[in-house]
Enzyme design. Structure first.
Site, PDB file in Angstrom:
ATOM      1  N   GLN A  68       3.953   5.649  -3.014  1.00  0.00           N
ATOM      2  CA  GLN A  68       5.241   6.241  -3.362  1.00  0.00           C
ATOM      3  C   GLN A  68       5.498   6.171  -4.866  1.00  0.00           C
ATOM      4  O   GLN A  68       6.039   7.110  -5.453  1.00  0.00           O
ATOM      5  CB  GLN A  68       6.371   5.551  -2.583  1.00  0.00           C
ATOM      6  CG  GLN A  68       6.247   5.668  -1.070  1.00  0.00           C
ATOM      7  CD  GLN A  68       6.288   7.107  -0.571  1.00  0.00           C
ATOM      8  OE1 GLN A  68       5.487   7.955  -0.973  1.00  0.00           O
ATOM      9  NE2 GLN A  68       7.227   7.394   0.296  1.00  0.00           N
ATOM     10  N   ALA A 100       0.835  -1.201   0.000  1.00  0.00           N
ATOM     11  CA  ALA A 100       0.000   0.000   0.000  1.00  0.00           C
ATOM     12  C   ALA A 100       0.872   1.254   0.000  1.00  0.00           C
ATOM     13  O   ALA A 100       0.636   2.203  -0.755  1.00  0.00           O
ATOM     14  CB  ALA A 100      -0.929  -0.008   1.214  1.00  0.00           C
ATOM     15  N   TYR A 101       1.894   1.243   0.854  1.00  0.00           N
ATOM     16  CA  TYR A 101       2.808   2.379   0.936  1.00  0.00           C
ATOM     17  C   TYR A 101       3.598   2.540  -0.359  1.00  0.00           C
ATOM     18  O   TYR A 101       3.748   3.646  -0.881  1.00  0.00           O
ATOM     19  CB  TYR A 101       3.755   2.167   2.120  1.00  0.00           C
ATOM     20  CG  TYR A 101       4.740   3.290   2.352  1.00  0.00           C
ATOM     21  CD1 TYR A 101       4.312   4.585   2.606  1.00  0.00           C
ATOM     22  CD2 TYR A 101       6.107   3.029   2.343  1.00  0.00           C
ATOM     23  CE1 TYR A 101       5.229   5.604   2.841  1.00  0.00           C
ATOM     24  CE2 TYR A 101       7.031   4.044   2.579  1.00  0.00           C
ATOM     25  CZ  TYR A 101       6.577   5.327   2.829  1.00  0.00           C
ATOM     26  OH  TYR A 101       7.482   6.331   3.048  1.00  0.00           O
ATOM     27  N   ALA A 102       4.078   1.426  -0.909  1.00  0.00           N
ATOM     28  CA  ALA A 102       4.826   1.490  -2.159  1.00  0.00           C
ATOM     29  C   ALA A 102       3.955   2.010  -3.293  1.00  0.00           C
ATOM     30  O   ALA A 102       4.421   2.778  -4.147  1.00  0.00           O
ATOM     31  CB  ALA A 102       5.387   0.114  -2.512  1.00  0.00           C
TER      32      ALA A 102
END
Length: 294
Positions: free
Chosen positions: A163, A158-160
């Site tokens: 980003q 999710a974070y990637a």
């Protein structure tokens, strides 16, 4: 545009930085204030702003802003406009962000929306709001992403995703704003120990506990091991928040800033791996994360 890469003086120039309540944003805000910028530090709570004001050099103005709230962003833009006046802004540092850590199967839709709203949509809202001031001040944009904008690691999908999206947003902006002579630079920190790690661990465990037991059982051994390894890597990393602050400063004062600045060996390494290795090779390198221990 001049071809020199020499520095520009920060003296008295206005810079907005979001996510300055803690972690990288706080350290960057205080560093930029110390070196001479007038910093408009975006925080979500008045008490955080007051703490920053006391710790700063007198060249820091707290601004209450929630990047996911359009009215809050508009109010912050109005406040900074009233203060900056015709001089406009020299820089906008988009640092605000959260990190959702969990197997993607376990990430609820509302948490994924919050991840993208904070790290992507909210950043665009801030950029749109402050662009008139950046034009007036012949300023530039610095977007803080991470090494996970190069390679997507299991359990940080999710974070990637956020980003990667912020990297794409930065590339498109750089090309769209080039005719207006508004540089857009990306700062990619590697692992840095900040309060974000504690928040990641708690949210990840809650996400795992929220799914049915058969799904939870699939990740019960690998996810906690990943979180422990991840935290150990951050604690042993030689990259510090001060390192990131110094690179943000370089991106703000360089007459012709680079398109990307990598902070830390892991951020540089992830960029090299993404460029040189095929997907299957990277899969093999990262495979140990999702393989249960025997």
């Amino acid at each position: 545009m001049p071809k020199s890469s020499g520095p520009s003086s920060p003296a008295g120039r206005g810079v907005v930085i979001t996510g300055a309540s803690s972690g990288l944003g706080e350290v960057c805000a205080l560093h930029l204030s110390r070196v001479g910028f007038h910093v408009f530090a975006g925080v979500r709570r008045p008490e955080d702003g007051e703490r920053l004001r006391v710790a700063a050099t007198g060249r820091l103005t707290p601004v209450i802003v929630d990047v996911t709230d359009e009215k809050s962003v508009q109010a912050a833009v109005y406040e900074v406009t009233e203060s900056a006046g015709e001089a406009g802004l020299w820089g906008l540092v988009n640092n605000a962000g959260i990190a959702v850590t969990a197997p993607l199967e376990c990430v609820p839709s509302e948490l994924m929306r919050r991840q993208l709203d904070t790290n992507v949509t909210g950043q665009l809202l801030v950029i749109q709001g402050f662009l008139p001031l950046l034009r007036a001040g012949a300023g530039r944009i610095v977007n803080v992403t991470s090494g996970l904008g190069n390679i997507a690691i299991p359990y940080l999908g999710a974070y990637a995703a956020a980003q990667f999206a912020k990297e794409a947003l930065s590339d498109a902006l750089r090309r769209e704003l080039a005719p207006q002579r508004i540089p857009v630079a990306v700062v990619q920190p590697g692992a840095v120990l900040t309060p974000l790690w504690d928040k990641m661990s708690g949210a990840g465990n809650r996400a795992l506990e929220s799914v049915p037991e058969p799904v939870r059982e699939l990740y019960r051994s690998t996810f906690p091991r990943f979180m422990e390894t991840n935290e150990t890597s951050a604690r042993s990393s030689r990259t510090t928040p001060d390192d990131v602050a110094r690179v943000v400063f370089r991106a703000l004062v360089a007459e012709r800033p680079r398109t990307r600045y990598h902070v830390g060996r892991d951020a540089t390494g992830s960029r090299v791996l993404a460029r040189l290795l095929p997907d299957r090779a990277i899969d093999r390198i990262l495979g140990g994360i999702v393989t249960p221990a025997h």
